[in-house]
Design an enzyme around this catalytic site. Structure first.
Site, PDB file in Angstrom:
ATOM      1  CB  THR A 238      -1.023  -0.016   1.391  1.00 33.93           C
ATOM      2  OG1 THR A 238      -1.585  -1.148   1.240  1.00 33.93           O
ATOM      3  CG2 THR A 238      -1.993   1.128   1.367  1.00 33.93           C
ATOM      4  CB  CYS A 326      25.707   6.265   5.295  1.00 31.35           C
ATOM      5  SG  CYS A 326      24.307   7.093   4.476  1.00 31.35           S
TER       6      CYS A 326
HETATM    7  N1  PLP Z   1      22.806   7.880  -2.580  1.00 28.84           N
HETATM    8  C1  PLP Z   1      23.385   9.015  -2.397  1.00 28.84           C
HETATM    9  C2  PLP Z   1      24.464   9.709  -3.346  1.00 28.84           C
HETATM   10  C3  PLP Z   1      23.186   9.783  -1.189  1.00 28.84           C
HETATM   11  O1  PLP Z   1      23.726  10.636  -0.755  1.00 28.84           O
HETATM   12  C4  PLP Z   1      22.335   8.896  -0.292  1.00 28.84           C
HETATM   13  C5  PLP Z   1      22.128   9.526   1.215  1.00 28.84           C
HETATM   14  O2  PLP Z   1      22.779  10.039   1.917  1.00 28.84           O
HETATM   15  C6  PLP Z   1      21.702   7.742  -0.799  1.00 28.84           C
HETATM   16  C7  PLP Z   1      21.936   7.271  -1.910  1.00 28.84           C
HETATM   17  C8  PLP Z   1      20.725   7.014   0.127  1.00 28.84           C
HETATM   18  O3  PLP Z   1      19.278   7.923   0.356  1.00 28.84           O
HETATM   19  P1  PLP Z   1      18.355   7.435   1.340  1.00 28.84           P
HETATM   20  O4  PLP Z   1      18.764   8.220   2.536  1.00 28.84           O
HETATM   21  O5  PLP Z   1      17.051   8.145   1.072  1.00 28.84           O
HETATM   22  O6  PLP Z   1      18.115   6.136   1.436  1.00 28.84           O
END
Ligand code: PLP
Length: 388
Positions: A238, A326
């Site tokens: 959904t 990250c």
């Molecule tokens: N790809 C890039 C280049 C990013 O900078 C990021 C997030 O920092 C992502 C992918 C992942 O995106 P999301 O946080 O929406 O999963």
């Protein structure tokens, strides 16, 4: 104390107009878009409008948009979905060494667990891939090229249209992770010659947990999730109606604001870059000076640790990053900076200041006032600075 947010590459605050647009979809318009009654129809209409607005922002057709839970899912879907769909025609994938982990780890999974071969293209000291390297690596069995539009740590913008051209000439599917590009620079899937393109709402003042994958009509790709018939049978579940409405609104606003935003943010970026170079010695700008996101500043401040700079800046009310949100929490230096040829020591002292539409010139002035003192105090405590 000042309160300055310069970490827009990690995420951006949701635009109040986006929040307003989303609100009714948590309360009175709560129908399931697959339902036949008016509650369902109202929700479905909102999704259609959002899809149109997003398609308009990136030059796509509405039916070429699949909503996802964000950039990571869009990258995973593109890479695994194409690889699985084309595995009978070849098993070779080309990417770059500086991709986001959403791309790198998806490629590594295919390599280690699914029998694909992956080539990781190197980059030069500015973070740029070489088109001749790409052409050299193309093989008979290459099925997918995935190269990011703009890098999240150093802001370098790749020659995407040229890569798209090379991919098309060789009949190879081309995906680009445009998560940092959409909403910050003009992105048009026709001009970029992309077959697939990932984006994420929270990078351009939309809500978190919603993104999209553009899939050019006719591209061979497996389903992402099995279940209902949502998203043209590609991603069952959904729909996240409030999130989709928020993404659509953010796209509509981005389209309107983009030219003025680029001009303003670029001048703030350049003031920051030049100001840091003037005020602090032994600094190195990371990334390409010109082919660079308008909101990205990334410096190596030699002889100090990125984490200690961030802590001190945080105490001064300035929110920044050492690179990718990250990877924070791990002590490994950035894979992007290492791929660009920086030594471990220099890569450790990196500081990313990423701007957004709410930053002001006063905030830039404040950072330029505070940062030299922070660097000086940390260098005063640094044994490697003393020994140099
Ligand atoms: N790809 C890039 C280049 C990013 O900078 C990021 C997030 O920092 C992502 C992918 C992942 O995106 P999301 O946080 O929406 O999963």
């Amino acid at each position: 104390m000042s309160n300055i947010y310069m970490d827009s590459s990690a995420t951006t605050p949701t635009d109040p107009k986006v929040i307003e647009a989303m609100k009714p979809y948590f309360s009175e318009i709560y129908g399931n878009p697959s339902s036949f009654h008016s509650y369902g129809r109202d929700a479905k209409k909102a999704i259609m409008e959002a899809r149109d607005n997003l398609a308009d922002l990136i030059g796509a057709k509405s039916k070429e948009i699949v909503f996802t839970s964000g950039g990571t899912e869009a990258d995973n879907y593109a890479i695994k979905g194409v690889a699985e769909a084309l595995k009978d025609t070849g098993n070779h994938i080309i990417t770059s060494a500086i991709e986001h982990h959403a791309v790198l780890h998806a490629c590594e999974y295919l390599e280690k667990k699914r029998g694909f071969e992956v080539t990781y293209l190197p980059v030069d000291e500015t973070g740029m891939i070489n088109l001749a390297d790409l052409e050299d690596e193309i093989r008979e069995d290459t099925i997918l090229i995935t190269i990011m539009t703009a890098n999240n740590e150093v802001g370098t913008i790749q020659p995407i249209a040229e890569i798209g051209e090379i991919a098309a000439e060789n009949e190879i599917t081309f995906h680009t992770d445009a998560v940092q590009a959409v909403g910050n620079i003009p992105v048009d899937v026709q001009e970029l010659k992309a077959d697939l393109l990932s984006l994420s709402a929270h990078k351009f003042n939309g809500p978190k947990g919603i993104g999209a994958l553009y899939i050019k009509q006719g591209t061979k790709i497996n389903k992402f999730m099995h279940g209902g018939a949502q998203e043209r049978n590609r991603r069952a579940t959904t729909e996240n109606v409030p999130g989709i409405v928020g993404l659509g609104k953010a796209a509509e606003i981005a389209k309107k604001e983009l030219p003025a935003k680029i001009k303003r943010i670029k001048s703030l970026r350049d003031k920051l870059i030049e100001g840091i170079q003037e005020r602090i010695d032994e600094v190195q700008l990371n990334g390409h000076r010109k082919k660079r996101l308008p909101n990205n500043v990334n410096f190596s401040l030699k002889y100090i640790e990125g984490e200690s700079i961030l802590m001190k800046l945080d105490m001064e009310g300035i929110a920044a990053s050492s690179g990718s949100a990250c990877t924070s929490g791990s002590l490994d230096p950035s894979h992007v900076l290492l791929a660009m040829g920086l030594s471990h020591g220099v890569a450790h002292g990196s500081l990313r200041l990423s701007l957004g539409k709410y930053n002001t010139e006063e905030e830039v002035d404040k950072v330029l006032e505070v940062l030299p003192g922070v660097v000086e105090s940390l260098r005063a405590m640094s044994p490697i600075y003393e020994q140099k």
